[in-house]
Design an enzyme around this catalytic site. Structure first.
Site, PDB file in Angstrom:
ATOM      1  CB  CYS A  56      -6.562   2.424  -4.916  1.00  0.00           C
ATOM      2  SG  CYS A  56      -6.813   2.221  -3.174  1.00  0.00           S
ATOM      3  CE  LYS A 101       1.328   3.652  -5.166  1.00  0.00           C
ATOM      4  NZ  LYS A 101       0.609   2.620  -4.390  1.00  0.00           N
TER       5      LYS A 101
HETATM    6  N1  SAM Z   1       1.712   3.634  -0.289  1.00  0.00           N
HETATM    7  C1  SAM Z   1       1.347   2.329   0.220  1.00  0.00           C
HETATM    8  C2  SAM Z   1       1.867   1.268  -0.709  1.00  0.00           C
HETATM    9  O1  SAM Z   1       2.090   1.533  -1.878  1.00  0.00           O
HETATM   10  O2  SAM Z   1       2.107   0.145  -0.228  1.00  0.00           O
HETATM   11  C3  SAM Z   1      -0.151   2.218   0.430  1.00  0.00           C
HETATM   12  C4  SAM Z   1      -0.702   3.318   1.286  1.00  0.00           C
HETATM   13  S1  SAM Z   1      -2.387   3.182   1.720  1.00  0.00           S
HETATM   14  C5  SAM Z   1      -3.184   3.591   0.258  1.00  0.00           C
HETATM   15  C6  SAM Z   1      -2.624   4.592   2.716  1.00  0.00           C
HETATM   16  C7  SAM Z   1      -1.848   4.627   4.018  1.00  0.00           C
HETATM   17  O3  SAM Z   1      -2.175   5.842   4.704  1.00  0.00           O
HETATM   18  C8  SAM Z   1      -2.162   3.495   4.965  1.00  0.00           C
HETATM   19  O4  SAM Z   1      -0.993   2.817   5.324  1.00  0.00           O
HETATM   20  C9  SAM Z   1      -2.774   4.185   6.191  1.00  0.00           C
HETATM   21  O5  SAM Z   1      -2.414   3.590   7.406  1.00  0.00           O
HETATM   22  C10 SAM Z   1      -2.201   5.586   6.091  1.00  0.00           C
HETATM   23  N2  SAM Z   1      -3.053   6.604   6.754  1.00  0.00           N
HETATM   24  C11 SAM Z   1      -4.282   6.444   7.319  1.00  0.00           C
HETATM   25  N3  SAM Z   1      -4.716   7.606   7.839  1.00  0.00           N
HETATM   26  C12 SAM Z   1      -3.755   8.517   7.622  1.00  0.00           C
HETATM   27  C13 SAM Z   1      -3.607   9.892   7.951  1.00  0.00           C
HETATM   28  N4  SAM Z   1      -4.568  10.559   8.588  1.00  0.00           N
HETATM   29  N5  SAM Z   1      -2.481  10.509   7.572  1.00  0.00           N
HETATM   30  C14 SAM Z   1      -1.511   9.847   6.915  1.00  0.00           C
HETATM   31  N6  SAM Z   1      -1.603   8.549   6.568  1.00  0.00           N
HETATM   32  C15 SAM Z   1      -2.692   7.887   6.926  1.00  0.00           C
END
Ligand code: SAM
Length: 449
Positions: free
Chosen positions: A228, A113
């Site tokens: 997702c 993103k």
């Molecule tokens: N936006 C990214 C992309 O388009 O490439 C994908 C993001 S992925 C769906 C969600 C992300 O949230 C991961 O990188 C994960 O490490 C992070 N995450 C995990 N726990 C979290 C937390 N408690 N607060 C914020 N982010 C967190």
């Protein structure tokens, strides 16, 4: 593919869900798509079919070995599944006529993103790409460096820390960690980890993340929430929880019917967009935008003394295309360039968060020369007058493996290795041989035939 009965029965009530077609789509492979970097346009994939809702997205007929394409390493494109590229269409409407925005991508790794957002923002805007997990933040850093924009900075903080930046951001994107059901076609192993308990845990975590970051959104600012996951507990229910907890207004986005995207209304009048793989050419996805109505006092920078170092500007200014940057020391080992108008932002941000990447890292002075940082070679702000060598695919792959490229007769000194006009990194030629300055962690580890 055998899908959990519990999820299938939960989805019966969801608008647009067709169980037979949904199951059939899960027996087909996921389409392959990439999104081109308009700032590094070298005419790749020009004949390929476009993703309907994203001008820079294209479908490929098969999945090439991207690791073996030097243009991928140069940041000419990002491999991203097509549904997520809808953010481009959504932001297109929200950004129209707006400049100089402060945008936060809160859950940003690996950078899908964030690279998309970076391509849509004007130079005066600032994108903060944040990833709380340190190891993932380094992948994010790499991908943002490849993309090459000086106005995209990387932080690695808990959402609560960013929440301390009261009323600072115009737009916040929360691409939340979720149960991942939408990506089962791409990663069937994720099916084994799916459970109702995990869906519930994700829903609670999503609410916590939104609560933590909410204070940092301006009044009138926009929150974009995406997952997702197909589970309503992580999608519509989270939107309704948000509408119950805060004063928000839904934002609607225009859609073309043939795209197959389903607009859903929630119990509390919010609007979300669902992507089912039997209806769109992409994976499962959910996205929504809401506007913050509540008052939120914006932070102002305290008076500060500029960190701009004129001596460094004289030494390192030759690296840059334009003269609108300040040159500041960002850590013991390096100076960075950032746009003059973003220096107050650094003052505000560094009080609350850990700045992992601020502007463009330039390197440092040595006894008789400037030691350039890797980032300069990939930056769209690098001067075109910097010495470079044009590497063919084989030579470029050798460089990316940190091997000797075998190019004879190079003039002595620092040279950017380019492939098809795009920078990959630096070498320092000593005449009869050269030193490869590609950072070790960037090296291709794969065997090349
Ligand atoms: N936006 C990214 C992309 O388009 O490439 C994908 C993001 S992925 C769906 C969600 C992300 O949230 C991961 O990188 C994960 O490490 C992070 N995450 C995990 N726990 C979290 C937390 N408690 N607060 C914020 N982010 C967190």
């Amino acid at each position: 593919m055998l899908l959990p009965e519990i999820l299938l029965s939960e989805l019966q009530g969801v608008k647009g869900f067709n169980e037979t077609a949904f199951l059939a789509a899960h027996d087909q492979s996921a389409p392959v798509s990439v999104r081109l970097n308009p700032a590094k346009d070298i005419g790749l994939f020009a004949a390929k079919e476009k993703v309907a809702w994203c001008g820079n997205g294209v479908y490929l007929n098969e999945r090439p070995v991207f690791t073996l394409d030097p243009s991928y390493h140069a940041g000419a494109y990002y491999v991203q599944e097509a549904s997520s590229m809808f953010l481009a269409h959504m932001l297109g409407g929200i950004l129209t006529g707006k400049e100089g925005l402060r945008v936060l991508d809160l859950c940003a790794a690996p950078g899908g993103k964030s690279t998309l957002i970076a391509s849509l923002l004007d130079r005066e805007s600032l994108l903060i790409s944040n990833e709380v997990i340190r190891t993932r933040a380094s992948i994010l850093d790499e991908n943002m460096t490849r993309w090459g924009h000086m106005n995209t900075w990387v932080t690695s903080n808990d959402p609560r820390d960013l929440g301390r930046l009261h009323g600072y951001f115009d737009i916040i994107i929360v691409d939340a960690p979720c149960s991942g059901s939408g990506l089962w076609r791409k990663d069937p192993r994720a099916l084994d980890e799916w459970s109702e308990a995990n869906v519930q845990m994700c829903g609670e975590r999503q609410q916590r993340i939104l609560t933590d970051v909410w204070p940092s959104l301006k009044q009138g600012g926009v929150l974009i929430y995406a997952t997702c996951s197909y589970s309503p507990q992580e999608d519509e229910d989270v939107l309704d929880w948000l509408a119950g907890a805060y004063d928000v207004a839904p934002l609607s986005i225009t859609l073309e019917e043939e795209w197959g995207i389903v607009a859903v209304s929630t119990a509390k009048g919010m609007t979300g967009y669902r992507f089912f793989p039997d209806k769109v050419r992409g994976e499962g996805f959910f996205i929504a935008a809401v506007q913050k109505n509540e008052e939120a006092e914006g932070l102002r920078p305290e008076r500060f003394k500029t960190g701009h170092d004129k001596k460094i500007q004289q030494q390192a200014g030759y690296l840059l295309r334009d003269g609108d940057a300040v040159f500041i020391q960002t850590d013991k080992e390096s100076y960075s360039a950032l746009l003059r108008q973003h220096e107050p932002d650094l003052q505000i941000l560094k009080r609350a968060v850990y700045m992992r990447k601020t502007g463009l890292k330039l390197g440092m002075p040595a006894a008789k020369e400037w030691l350039p940082e890797h980032e300069v070679a990939l930056s769209i702000d690098a001067s075109q007058a910097l010495p470079f060598i044009d590497a063919d695919r084989e030579q470029a792959l050798k460089f990316l493996k940190r091997e000797e490229m075998g190019i004879a007769g190079l003039p002595k000194g620092w040279q950017i290795v380019k492939h098809k006009g795009l920078g990959l990194g630096w070498i320092k030629s000593l005449g009869n041989r050269s030193n490869n300055y590609l950072p070790k962690q960037w090296r291709i580890r794969m065997e090349i035939e």
